[in-house]
Design an enzyme around this catalytic site. Sequence first.
Site, PDB file in Angstrom:
ATOM      1  N   ASP A 174      -5.650   2.123  -3.514  1.00 13.51           N
ATOM      2  CA  ASP A 174      -7.211   2.078  -2.708  1.00 13.51           C
ATOM      3  C   ASP A 174      -7.253   3.487  -1.794  1.00 13.51           C
ATOM      4  O   ASP A 174      -8.340   3.488  -1.045  1.00 13.51           O
ATOM      5  CB  ASP A 174      -7.238   0.799  -2.012  1.00 13.51           C
ATOM      6  CG  ASP A 174      -6.332   0.673  -1.089  1.00 13.51           C
ATOM      7  OD1 ASP A 174      -5.226   1.528  -0.592  1.00 13.51           O
ATOM      8  OD2 ASP A 174      -6.234  -0.274  -0.035  1.00 13.51           O
ATOM      9  N   SER A 207       0.767  -1.251   0.074  1.00 14.46           N
ATOM     10  CA  SER A 207       0.083  -0.013   0.019  1.00 14.46           C
ATOM     11  C   SER A 207       0.737   1.386  -0.117  1.00 14.46           C
ATOM     12  O   SER A 207       1.679   1.546  -1.043  1.00 14.46           O
ATOM     13  CB  SER A 207      -1.048  -0.050   1.159  1.00 14.46           C
ATOM     14  OG  SER A 207      -2.102   0.790   1.187  1.00 14.46           O
ATOM     15  N   ASP A 255      -2.195   6.184  -3.429  1.00 15.02           N
ATOM     16  CA  ASP A 255      -1.292   5.700  -2.771  1.00 15.02           C
ATOM     17  C   ASP A 255      -0.793   4.715  -3.576  1.00 15.02           C
ATOM     18  O   ASP A 255      -1.100   4.299  -4.758  1.00 15.02           O
ATOM     19  CB  ASP A 255      -1.542   5.191  -1.669  1.00 15.02           C
ATOM     20  CG  ASP A 255      -2.456   3.967  -1.470  1.00 15.02           C
ATOM     21  OD1 ASP A 255      -3.310   3.793  -2.369  1.00 15.02           O
ATOM     22  OD2 ASP A 255      -2.694   3.239  -0.299  1.00 15.02           O
ATOM     23  N   ASP A 314      -1.056   1.468  -4.000  1.00 16.65           N
ATOM     24  CA  ASP A 314      -1.994   0.395  -4.687  1.00 16.65           C
ATOM     25  C   ASP A 314      -3.450   0.925  -5.121  1.00 16.65           C
ATOM     26  O   ASP A 314      -4.157   0.221  -5.337  1.00 16.65           O
ATOM     27  CB  ASP A 314      -2.174  -0.945  -3.660  1.00 16.65           C
ATOM     28  CG  ASP A 314      -3.114  -0.541  -2.413  1.00 16.65           C
ATOM     29  OD1 ASP A 314      -3.084   0.552  -1.910  1.00 16.65           O
ATOM     30  OD2 ASP A 314      -3.424  -1.330  -2.014  1.00 16.65           O
TER      31      ASP A 314
END
Length: 445
Positions: A245, A102, A241, A243
């Site tokens: 999400d 992440s 960010d 990833d």
Amino acid sequence: MARKYFGTDGIRGRTNEAPMTVELAMKVGQAAGAHFLRGDHRHRVVIGKDTRLSGYMMESALVAGFTSVGMDVILFGPIPTPAVAMLTKAMRADIGVMISASHNPYQDNGIKLFGPDGFKLSDEDEAAIEKALDKAPRLAAAEAIGRAQRIEDARGRYIHAVKATFPEDLRLDGLRVVLDCANGAAYNVAPAALWELGADVIAIGVQPNGTNVNDGVGSTAPQALQQKVLETRADIGIALDGDADRLIIVDEKGKIVDGDQIMALIATGWQRRGLLQGGGIVATVMSNLGLERYLEKAGLTLHRTAVGDRYVLEAMRRDGFNVGGEQSGHLILSDYATTGDGLVAALQVLAELVESGKPASKLLACFEPLPQKLQNVRFKSGAPLETDGVKAAIADAEKRLEGSGRLVIRKSGTEPLIRVMAEAEDPALVSAVVEDVCEAVRRAA
């Protein structure tokens, strides 16, 4: 029972150090694969990743694990976490995997698992998989070993799905948008989606090299976005960010807009159009009290949960809400996605911006937040929150804030950090309370 491997968002850690090793990744593939071998159909797992150097290594280990227990593997390459969730269900896969840490630096990596419905695994499924990690795997017979293949149209499928969430009667023509993709998983799909909707896209953080994900760019480092918005006189800035999400907005004046303000805008916009379900939204204990007061004035409720988007989603599904999220920018719009999706949330903001004709600074200043301070204290080992000194400092802080504010203290589920947050009308009191508790934690740590 305490978890050995799984945290609040899958398994995460520094690469090539326990638990984030290739050995564990292969075991996760074997354990998760065996757990979802249900029925006599040909079983399938889909795997996506972000742009970390270690993604190749972890991907290969997971492929070995899944195929060894008889699961076929479909590889997407770099693609956002919400795309993996969406395609797990759309492709009738038995399980989905995202390889990402992440917003963490490139040295870290992680494994997120999704069930066949596209939702993150339940506590029960994670517990069963974790239990199986310490047992010998049930390997497939030679003729039943799985096959692996890479498909090239996963990104296109996701772009099409994302665009479908934007109102058909609106376009982004004439809107100048700075888009920061954090050198992460959305570096390709996010600029394409906005451009296809008509926006004038100025993209940064779109040159991943394996080691620059989240490095001075993205939702946790918005300074580059702020500078580019002002430099190009853009209408709005969007930061994702690693990833994708998570979402943070920067208005045309360079001011950062967090998840609380974004949720406030989306909630009232959906309420106006008759789309909001549940009579309010779901957020965590970290969301500002100003958000709660704003929603109350609009006749809406704020349902609070523990920190972690999985807990937000659990409450949304249980109680019938379709908008929820976190102050940090994890925003879940369950009409469109089964997990947080920064790009989908950004399109909802852009739709409001186009429809209202207001500048972002006016549109996104929904409420005046109470003074709030969050500070992290890193620790190496032990349980600093259990010490007498820290307990006494917390009790004193709660007494000082009684009736005028809130204190939230928690151990991070993804990093060795103690997070201390306070909010109240008096900023000096907030700052003093946070510093006193943090100092006690530092002594204990």
